[in-house]
Design an enzyme around this catalytic site. Structure first.
Site, PDB file in Angstrom:
ATOM      1  N   GLY A 129       0.826  -1.209   0.000  1.00  0.00           N
ATOM      2  CA  GLY A 129       0.000   0.000   0.000  1.00  0.00           C
ATOM      3  C   GLY A 129       0.856   1.251   0.000  1.00  0.00           C
ATOM      4  O   GLY A 129       0.978   1.928   1.028  1.00  0.00           O
ATOM      5  N   GLU A 246      12.431  -4.438  -5.105  1.00  0.00           N
ATOM      6  CA  GLU A 246      11.328  -4.632  -6.058  1.00  0.00           C
ATOM      7  C   GLU A 246      11.845  -4.450  -7.483  1.00  0.00           C
ATOM      8  O   GLU A 246      11.490  -5.201  -8.380  1.00  0.00           O
ATOM      9  CB  GLU A 246      10.189  -3.639  -5.796  1.00  0.00           C
TER      10      GLU A 246
HETATM   11  C1  LIG Z   1      -0.330  -3.281 -12.746  1.00  0.00           C
HETATM   12  C2  LIG Z   1       0.101  -2.336 -11.670  1.00  0.00           C
HETATM   13  C3  LIG Z   1       0.291  -2.837 -10.386  1.00  0.00           C
HETATM   14  C4  LIG Z   1       0.652  -1.969  -9.353  1.00  0.00           C
HETATM   15  N1  LIG Z   1       0.747  -2.475  -8.084  1.00  0.00           N
HETATM   16  C5  LIG Z   1       0.984  -1.625  -7.054  1.00  0.00           C
HETATM   17  C6  LIG Z   1       0.934  -2.117  -5.711  1.00  0.00           C
HETATM   18  O1  LIG Z   1       0.712  -3.304  -5.468  1.00  0.00           O
HETATM   19  N2  LIG Z   1       1.121  -1.236  -4.702  1.00  0.00           N
HETATM   20  C7  LIG Z   1       1.387   0.101  -4.918  1.00  0.00           C
HETATM   21  O2  LIG Z   1       1.581   0.835  -3.961  1.00  0.00           O
HETATM   22  N3  LIG Z   1       1.421   0.597  -6.186  1.00  0.00           N
HETATM   23  C8  LIG Z   1       1.221  -0.238  -7.252  1.00  0.00           C
HETATM   24  N4  LIG Z   1       1.232   0.259  -8.548  1.00  0.00           N
HETATM   25  C9  LIG Z   1       1.394   1.700  -8.741  1.00  0.00           C
HETATM   26  C10 LIG Z   1       2.684   2.124  -9.436  1.00  0.00           C
HETATM   27  O3  LIG Z   1       3.771   2.074  -8.553  1.00  0.00           O
HETATM   28  C11 LIG Z   1       2.434   3.533  -9.992  1.00  0.00           C
HETATM   29  O4  LIG Z   1       1.467   3.415 -11.013  1.00  0.00           O
HETATM   30  C12 LIG Z   1       3.683   4.158 -10.566  1.00  0.00           C
HETATM   31  O5  LIG Z   1       4.596   4.488  -9.544  1.00  0.00           O
HETATM   32  C13 LIG Z   1       3.352   5.443 -11.374  1.00  0.00           C
HETATM   33  O6  LIG Z   1       2.581   6.312 -10.636  1.00  0.00           O
HETATM   34  P1  LIG Z   1       1.196   6.891 -11.205  1.00  0.00           P
HETATM   35  O7  LIG Z   1       0.370   5.765 -11.696  1.00  0.00           O
HETATM   36  O8  LIG Z   1       0.625   7.792 -10.171  1.00  0.00           O
HETATM   37  O9  LIG Z   1       1.606   7.748 -12.482  1.00  0.00           O
HETATM   38  P2  LIG Z   1       2.131   9.232 -12.487  1.00  0.00           P
HETATM   39  O10 LIG Z   1       3.151   9.403 -11.416  1.00  0.00           O
HETATM   40  O11 LIG Z   1       0.983  10.173 -12.505  1.00  0.00           O
HETATM   41  O12 LIG Z   1       2.874   9.280 -13.881  1.00  0.00           O
HETATM   42  C14 LIG Z   1       2.173   9.489 -15.119  1.00  0.00           C
HETATM   43  C15 LIG Z   1       3.220   9.650 -16.222  1.00  0.00           C
HETATM   44  O13 LIG Z   1       4.024  10.803 -15.981  1.00  0.00           O
HETATM   45  C16 LIG Z   1       5.404  10.443 -15.944  1.00  0.00           C
HETATM   46  N5  LIG Z   1       6.079  11.210 -14.888  1.00  0.00           N
HETATM   47  C17 LIG Z   1       5.652  11.414 -13.613  1.00  0.00           C
HETATM   48  N6  LIG Z   1       6.560  12.145 -12.937  1.00  0.00           N
HETATM   49  C18 LIG Z   1       7.594  12.387 -13.790  1.00  0.00           C
HETATM   50  C19 LIG Z   1       8.827  13.071 -13.679  1.00  0.00           C
HETATM   51  N7  LIG Z   1       9.199  13.647 -12.540  1.00  0.00           N
HETATM   52  N8  LIG Z   1       9.638  13.130 -14.769  1.00  0.00           N
HETATM   53  C20 LIG Z   1       9.275  12.539 -15.934  1.00  0.00           C
HETATM   54  N9  LIG Z   1       8.102  11.866 -16.107  1.00  0.00           N
HETATM   55  C21 LIG Z   1       7.277  11.796 -15.053  1.00  0.00           C
HETATM   56  C22 LIG Z   1       5.425   8.962 -15.608  1.00  0.00           C
HETATM   57  O14 LIG Z   1       6.607   8.358 -16.091  1.00  0.00           O
HETATM   58  C23 LIG Z   1       4.183   8.475 -16.322  1.00  0.00           C
HETATM   59  O15 LIG Z   1       4.482   8.230 -17.668  1.00  0.00           O
HETATM   60  C24 LIG Z   1       0.881  -0.577  -9.615  1.00  0.00           C
HETATM   61  C25 LIG Z   1       0.734  -0.091 -10.902  1.00  0.00           C
HETATM   62  C26 LIG Z   1       0.340  -0.943 -11.936  1.00  0.00           C
HETATM   63  C27 LIG Z   1       0.162  -0.363 -13.313  1.00  0.00           C
END
Ligand SMILES: Cc1cc2nc3c(=O)[nH]c(=O)nc-3n(C[C@H](O)[C@H](O)[C@H](O)COP(=O)(O)OP(=O)(O)OC[C@H]3O[C@@H](n4cnc5c(N)ncnc54)[C@H](O)[C@@H]3O)c2cc1C
Length: 401
Positions: A129, A246
């Protein structure tokens, strides 16, 4: 690292091979070969841990004092190679690579005694989480709060993309315990029983059509304060430690090796323009390139697992492995679909998910699950930290840019 097999290593390989032959149930191997990691589900993932536990092999990378088998790097490599060759299920990453090492490294003796044995015996499943609706890449901005009230923390907020939370028993959460200090310094690492009143889940169906993800809501969830790992405010550094593991685990080497073999088998069996796809020069060139990249990455992962000294920061190295491993997962999935041609339109149903021994109607067994796997592989370059963010980590920590 010396990769020459000694007579002892060769004997060890025979021991592992014999154990797997005698103990890995055929239906477990069949379903592991067909379903992706999360689609494989709690019971099937943990079933293999339980079997390995009878032999003391259920946590291959853990130190001996915490229940690991005390293997050398070469023995671990041999074990993993034999497992993937036999189609053994991928072991529970959140248990073994994520929360387990945090607990045995930073937990109290009581936490170690309570939480490590069920991980080793395959009797518990943990969910992660960390991410929130507005805190993914920018994890330090997370808003879920935990406020001390007597002997309990009262937790409020929402987490998202919580993989497998619906079949997990416990979750490890990053929560904000101090609003007054710099964002990172106010974060703590809390272990929460997912059956605690006030914790609810909203299912999220992903692009593969399956349910492995959740939004988790925490509404006045009371958590005993002894479930905090370390001191308040240490959560960010534990989170970084865990994410490094991870990202190394996310290289998914063994899974990609198994899937690449499958791509080769499919290409031998499927026909294109009157000859097997494998004989198509363009296809076989792509296959060879992916195989070479995979082998190179495998050696890099082994060097990290062997704690070989690198001139680069270890967090940056983990990010490199994560980028290469997740891209390779996608390339392997693409090869499978390319080999399948129009059969990629077949998508498995819930019934087949529950009964992985059922073959798709009128088609070879290998068709089942391929399109779903290709789709969920798109997420490999997002979870555990997106590609763009990993590249920023590398440029900062390895090259000081
Ligand atoms: C299948 C799946 C399983 C997952 N399982 C878990 C889980 O079990 N537990 C958990 O806690 N999380 C989990 N996640 C979450 C995952 O860690 C996040 O989706 C990931 O860290 C990206 O964050 P976000 O989705 O908020 O995207 P955002 O942070 O909003 O990013 C959107 C886009 O903007 C880009 N971006 C953002 N910031 C920057 C920057 N500073 N510079 C350049 N580009 C940037 C990103 O690369 C991306 O392309 C999971 C995600 C998926 C898809």
């Amino acid at each position: 690292m010396d990769l020459t097999l000694s007579p002892d290593d060769e004997a060890f390989r025979q021991e592992v091979r014999a154990f797997i032959r005698d103990n890995l149930p055929r239906e477990l191997a069949r379903s592991a070969a067909r379903l992706g990691y999360l689609a494989h589900g709690r019971e099937r993932i943990l079933a293999w841990t339980k079997i390995l536990h009878t032999k003391g092999w259920s946590a291959p990378h853990w130190p001996k004092e915490y229940g690991g088998p005390g293997w050398t790097d070469m023995q671990r490599h041999i074990f993993e190679e034999e497992c993937w060759k036999a189609d053994a299920p991928v072991m529970c990453i959140s248990n073994l690579s994520l929360v387990g090492p945090v607990i045995y490294t930073y937990g109290t003796p009581e936490q170690k005694a309570k939480f490590l044995p069920p991980i080793l015996s395959g009797d518990v499943y943990w969910a992660q989480g960390f991410s929130e609706p507005n805190a993914g890449s920018d994890l330090a901005s997370l808003k879920t709060t935990a406020v001390l009230d007597g002997d309990h923390y009262v937790v409020n907020g929402s987490k998202i993309w919580t993989s497998g939370a619906h079949f997990s028993d416990w979750g490890f959460f990053l929560v904000r315990t101090n609003m007054e200090v710099k964002a990172q310094a106010g974060i703590s690492f809390l272990l929460i029983d997912l059956k605690t009143p006030g914790l609810t889940l909203r299912p999220i169906v992903s692009i593969d059509g399956l349910y492995h993800l959740n939004q988790t809501f925490l509404d006045n969830v009371r958590v005993p304060k002894e479930n905090l790992v370390g001191e308040p405010g240490q959560g960010w550094s534990f989170g970084k430690f865990l994410l490094e593991n991870e990202r190394t685990a996310s290289a998914f080497i063994n899974q990609s090796k198994r899937e690449l073999e499958k791509a080769r088998d499919i290409a031998k069996a499927e026909m294109k323009n009157g000859r097997p796809v494998i004989e198509d020069p363009e296809f076989s060139r792509k296959l060879a390139r992916v195989q070479i990249e995979l082998q190179a990455l495998e050696f890099s992962v082994m060097r990290v697992l062997a704690n070989e000294k690198s001139q680069y920061n270890s967090i940056a190295v983990a990010s490199v492995l994560k980028i290469c491993g997740s891209e390779l997962q996608q390339k392997v999935a693409e090869l499978q679909l390319e080999a399948l041609g129009p059969k990629t339109l077949y998508h498995f149903t819930e019934h087949e998910l529950e009964n992985p021994d059922t073959d798709p109607p009128g088609m070879a067994a290998y068709v089942a699950g391929r399109t779903a796997e290709y789709m969920i592989a798109r997420a490999a370059t997002i979870y555990g930290g997106s590609q763009q963010v990993q590249k920023t980590v590398i440029s900062k920590l390895a090259f000081g840019l």
